[in-house]
Write a protein that holds these residues in place. Structure first.
Motif: not given
Length: 216
Positions: A108, A142-143
């Protein structure tokens, strides 16, 4: 389907489900803490730290989680580490999932445009400040999904600690089968409870994902 049996053993299953939740939460906390350190080491400018981080990931992703649990619980006393089954299971699962979470975190962070770091440095931010205030907030969005997948795998992986007599869902199911001789009913209830836990976690992950998406 023996519904009377299910009603009779259900309280034991609820207690076991609570143990499963506890061990999942503790292992998750351990995993996220170690994963953050490993991800930082993997992205470090120091070759030794990058090597150690990569070695950790390779070892824990390359060996079965069950063997890691056995090494800690049965092998630990030989080197002065004496842990109760619950503690050994939670720590071993946390160390195992950390290897997967570390790669999710690293991926990420690396997915954030490098220009963000360069722009932050150009206006006077140090590397640490730029990472904390610019890169990580963007990487967090994103993670969420990959870390959520890791968390779901962790919940299901708690079944492995039944092998060292932690009284969670799977161990309780095995014990009840031995006394009732009703494997279908017992395992059906066990499966449903795991599904409920995983579904609840999936809803939480979806909510977090949507919340970050709305923030833009």
């Amino acid at each position: 389907m023996d519904l009377a049996l299910i009603a009779r053993v259900f309280p034991a299953f609820l207690q076991a489900a609570w143990i499963t939740i506890q061990i999942s939460l503790i292992a998750l906390a351990i995993g996220l803490t170690i994963a953050s350190l490993i991800a930082a080491a993997r992205m470090s400018s120091f070759a030794v730290l990058r090597f150690l981080g990569a070695a950790y990931v390779s070892v824990f992703r390359g060996t079965p989680a069950l063997i890691q649990i056995f090494l800690l619980y049965f092998g630990g006393p030989q080197v002065g580490i004496n842990l109760e089954p619950f503690a050994a299971g939670a720590i071993a699962l946390g160390m195992n999932i950390a290897a997967y979470m570390a790669e999710s975190i690293r991926g990420a962070v690396l997915a954030v445009d490098r220009g963000q770091m360069e722009a932050a440095r150009s206006i006077g931010f140090g590397s640490g400040q730029a990472m904390r205030w610019i890169v990580l907030p963007q990487a967090a969005k994103l993670m969420i999904r990959p870390l959520g997948v890791n968390s779901v795998a962790l919940v299901k992986g708690t079944a492995l600690v039944a092998t060292i007599s932690v009284v969670e869902l799977t161990y309780t199911a095995q014990r009840l089968i031995g006394s009732t001789y009703k494997p279908f009913e017992i395992f059906a209830v066990t499966a449903v409870l795991y599904m409920v836990l995983v579904y609840g976690l999936s809803l939480l992950i979806d909510r977090l994902d949507r919340a970050y998406a709305e923030k833009g």
